[in-house]
Scaffold this motif. Structure first.
Motif, PDB file in Angstrom:
ATOM      1  N   GLY A 199       0.820  -1.025   0.121  1.00  0.00           N
ATOM      2  CA  GLY A 199      -0.120  -0.075  -0.095  1.00  0.00           C
ATOM      3  C   GLY A 199       0.955   1.178  -0.064  1.00  0.00           C
ATOM      4  O   GLY A 199       0.501   2.256  -0.279  1.00  0.00           O
ATOM      5  N   THR A 200       2.255   1.087   0.436  1.00  0.00           N
ATOM      6  CA  THR A 200       3.122   2.171   0.317  1.00  0.00           C
ATOM      7  C   THR A 200       4.279   1.804  -0.072  1.00  0.00           C
ATOM      8  O   THR A 200       4.755   2.793  -1.030  1.00  0.00           O
ATOM      9  CB  THR A 200       3.493   2.713   1.989  1.00  0.00           C
ATOM     10  N   GLN A 249       5.614   3.010  -8.428  1.00  0.00           N
ATOM     11  CA  GLN A 249       5.612   3.595  -7.076  1.00  0.00           C
ATOM     12  C   GLN A 249       4.666   5.083  -7.364  1.00  0.00           C
ATOM     13  O   GLN A 249       3.747   4.966  -6.435  1.00  0.00           O
ATOM     14  CB  GLN A 249       6.886   4.307  -6.740  1.00  0.00           C
ATOM     15  N   PRO A 250       4.666   5.439  -8.387  1.00  0.00           N
ATOM     16  CA  PRO A 250       3.710   6.734  -8.520  1.00  0.00           C
ATOM     17  C   PRO A 250       2.198   6.115  -8.700  1.00  0.00           C
ATOM     18  O   PRO A 250       1.196   6.661  -8.063  1.00  0.00           O
ATOM     19  CB  PRO A 250       3.730   7.221 -10.091  1.00  0.00           C
ATOM     20  N   THR A 251       2.023   4.755  -9.080  1.00  0.00           N
ATOM     21  CA  THR A 251       0.548   4.192  -8.948  1.00  0.00           C
ATOM     22  C   THR A 251       0.099   4.094  -7.759  1.00  0.00           C
ATOM     23  O   THR A 251      -0.914   4.119  -7.367  1.00  0.00           O
ATOM     24  CB  THR A 251       0.592   2.991 -10.019  1.00  0.00           C
ATOM     25  N   VAL A 252       1.035   3.161  -6.895  1.00  0.00           N
ATOM     26  CA  VAL A 252       0.871   2.901  -5.599  1.00  0.00           C
ATOM     27  C   VAL A 252       0.332   4.384  -4.877  1.00  0.00           C
ATOM     28  O   VAL A 252      -0.446   4.258  -3.976  1.00  0.00           O
ATOM     29  CB  VAL A 252       1.742   2.098  -4.866  1.00  0.00           C
ATOM     30  N   ASP A 253       1.318   5.390  -4.920  1.00  0.00           N
ATOM     31  CA  ASP A 253       0.998   6.632  -4.255  1.00  0.00           C
ATOM     32  C   ASP A 253      -0.418   6.891  -4.858  1.00  0.00           C
ATOM     33  O   ASP A 253      -0.847   7.702  -3.832  1.00  0.00           O
ATOM     34  CB  ASP A 253       2.221   7.443  -4.500  1.00  0.00           C
ATOM     35  N   PRO A 261      -5.819   2.082  -1.061  1.00  0.00           N
ATOM     36  CA  PRO A 261      -4.502   1.634  -1.151  1.00  0.00           C
ATOM     37  C   PRO A 261      -4.277   0.423  -1.998  1.00  0.00           C
ATOM     38  O   PRO A 261      -5.460  -0.625  -1.736  1.00  0.00           O
ATOM     39  CB  PRO A 261      -3.850   1.263   0.181  1.00  0.00           C
ATOM     40  N   PHE A 262      -3.235   0.217  -2.847  1.00  0.00           N
ATOM     41  CA  PHE A 262      -3.047  -0.938  -3.423  1.00  0.00           C
ATOM     42  C   PHE A 262      -2.220  -1.929  -2.710  1.00  0.00           C
ATOM     43  O   PHE A 262      -1.007  -1.917  -2.455  1.00  0.00           O
ATOM     44  CB  PHE A 262      -2.643  -0.740  -4.750  1.00  0.00           C
ATOM     45  N   VAL A 263      -2.576  -3.253  -2.136  1.00  0.00           N
ATOM     46  CA  VAL A 263      -1.939  -4.039  -1.344  1.00  0.00           C
ATOM     47  C   VAL A 263      -2.103  -5.433  -2.188  1.00  0.00           C
ATOM     48  O   VAL A 263      -3.073  -5.874  -2.465  1.00  0.00           O
ATOM     49  CB  VAL A 263      -2.611  -4.439  -0.102  1.00  0.00           C
ATOM     50  N   GLY A 264      -0.990  -6.027  -2.517  1.00  0.00           N
ATOM     51  CA  GLY A 264      -0.859  -7.101  -3.556  1.00  0.00           C
ATOM     52  C   GLY A 264       0.359  -7.047  -4.835  1.00  0.00           C
ATOM     53  O   GLY A 264       1.414  -6.334  -4.186  1.00  0.00           O
TER      54      GLY A 264
END
Ligand code: AMP
Ligand code: GLY
Length: 443
Positions: A199-200, A249-253, A261-264
């Motif tokens: 997520g981060t 990283q920009p997509t997750v941010d 948040p994107f976890v996976g």
């Protein structure tokens, strides 16, 4: 660590195999797997459940006291399985229903990429054939038409023939709420880079290449993937860092900024174009068949990596350790695939293939069929074991995996394995893991 793995295709066999193989001896992985795949069931305790029913999965995870749920395919994620499991307080590797839209809707993915400044093909979202025609005029040939919805890798048509492109667009638009994307054509070889996120933090795995078209020389229609290899000796080492910095990283941010948040696993499908790296697509889960080669090179604990992602602790985990070996997989597919597969034919030769040093065979679409007569089964009493044979039951049937010191060696092993195996109607590509000069010719 007790892990429930959702999904029962070839990718899940690779996940299961490598979860067990890489676990530390002080914390072995105890697996619960989804029933229905003869190659998966021996790797854990098998359980019958509906992977598309979030409550069913959550209740079972809770009932079995699992430490981690790993979701393999996209459909359960899009159905909300990760949300239901998370709501029970159980760590889950896989994004929420909302975050899974990065794969489920190509239009949503484009919007996120635009907001995050991620380089991708320019695209028009079209709802009418007039809009499609206007987009064709704007970009010119080759035409790239994508069904907005999930299509198991088969919703994309890339062609110089405007009539073929228009026919595909029309078919998609005629569906209820049909939406298509018309995209600028991207030249250059493709790379799949899997990025694990909590997520981060983003942790990249090693790059692989998939062969999407059904025929040699990248001919014929798109499939889910006909083979893959890693490493990519022709790819500059700096690409991984660049993709993390400019794409993952920009997509997750951006997803975190939106409160979703994107976890996976963020699967970055990339084109190495003459103008630089561009995103072809995002998927929200491990790729199939790239997982079958990528995870084979992992020498640190996969369970620890996925658990750290599921619990928001990736920043504290040492970087994954990779073997320098090369791994190649060749997909053996059913007659007819990627259209309706011709199934139910006996498969022979798997044991012979696996007897080769450095070769293993992953079941993707097989099942056991009972060959004893109905009468024998009816008369059989306790202890009776009906005769059964292994048959093909899906489009992609087996992934034959070869490992060696170089890509050439791994490829030779994989094809040596393929040569032992047969079933009626079987077809496979003969040029998996050949060099990217050939891969440039996409049409
Ligand atoms: P997708 O489902 O978006 O990954 O598309 C499937 C395959 O179609 C990709 O792996 C590419 O080989 C091809 N493709 C998709 N988009 C483009 C594009 N903009 N330009 C060229 N080829 C593409
Ligand atoms: N191999 C492509 C995919 O998993 O979508």
């Amino acid at each position: 660590m007790k892990v429930l793995l959702v999904g029962n295709g070839g990718r899940e066999v690779a996940l299961a195999r490598n979860l067990v193989r890489t676990a530390s001896s002080s914390d072995p992985v105890e697996l619960i797997v989804q029933a229905g795949n003869p190659g998966l069931e021996p790797l854990g305790q098998s359980l019958v459940f509906n992977p598309l029913n979030p409550d069913d999965v959550a209740v079972r995870a809770k009932g079995r006291g699992v430490d981690l749920v790993v979701v393999g395919p996209e459909a359960p994620l899009v159905a909300g399985v990760a949300d239901a499991v998370r709501a029970e307080g159980i760590p889950v590797f896989g994004p929420s229903k909302v975050a899974a839209q990065l794969e489920a809707s190509k239009a949503f993915a484009k919007e996120v990429m635009e907001a995050a400044g991620v380089p991708t093909a320019r695209a028009f979202t079209c709802r009418t054939t007039e809009e499609v025609e206007a987009a064709f005029n704007a970009f010119g040939a080759p035409y790239v038409v994508k069904d907005d919805a999930l299509a198991a890798g088969k919703g994309v048509v890339v062609t110089d023939d405007r009539n073929v492109a228009l026919a595909h667009a029309t078919t998609c638009l005629n569906r209820e709420d049909g939406v298509v994307l018309v995209e600028e054509y991207l030249d250059g070889p493709e790379v799949s880079l899997f990025c694990v996120s909590d997520g981060t933090t983003v942790v990249p795995l090693v790059p692989a290449q998939d062969f999407k078209r059904v025929g040699d020389g990248n001919s014929g229609p798109n499939t889910g993937g006909m083979g893959a290899y890693t490493p990519l000796p022709w790819l500059d080492d700096s690409v991984v860092d660049e993709v993390v910095k400019t794409v993952a990283q920009p997509t997750v941010d951006e997803m975190a900024r939106r409160g979703t948040p994107f976890v996976g696993l963020l699967y970055c499908g990339l084109a190495m174009t003459s103008k630089g790296i561009r995103v072809v697509e995002f998927n929200v889960r491990f790729g199939d068949p790239e997982t079958q080669v990528v995870l084979e090179r992992l020498d640190s604990s996969l369970a620890d990596l996925l658990y750290a992602a599921a619990t928001g602790t990736l920043a504290h985990l040492p970087a994954p350790i990779w073997s320098p070996d090369a791994v190649v997989t060749v997909v053996m597919a059913s007659g007819g695939y990627p259209d309706t597969p011709d199934t139910g034919h006996e498969i022979t030769g798997i044991e012979d293939a696996e007897a080769i040093d450095g070769v293993h065979v992953i079941h993707a679409g097989t099942r056991f069929e009972i060959t004893s007569s109905a009468e024998e089964v009816a008369l059989g009493c306790c202890g009776f074991e009906p005769d059964e044979m292994l048959v093909n039951s899906g489009g992609r049937v087996l992934d034959v995996v070869g490992r060696g010191a170089t890509v050439e060696e791994a490829r030779a092993k994989a094809y040596e394995g393929v040569d032992w195996i047969s079933f009626a109607g079987e077809h496979h590509r003969k040029d998996i893991a050949t060099w990217p000069a050939e891969l440039d010719a996409k049409n």
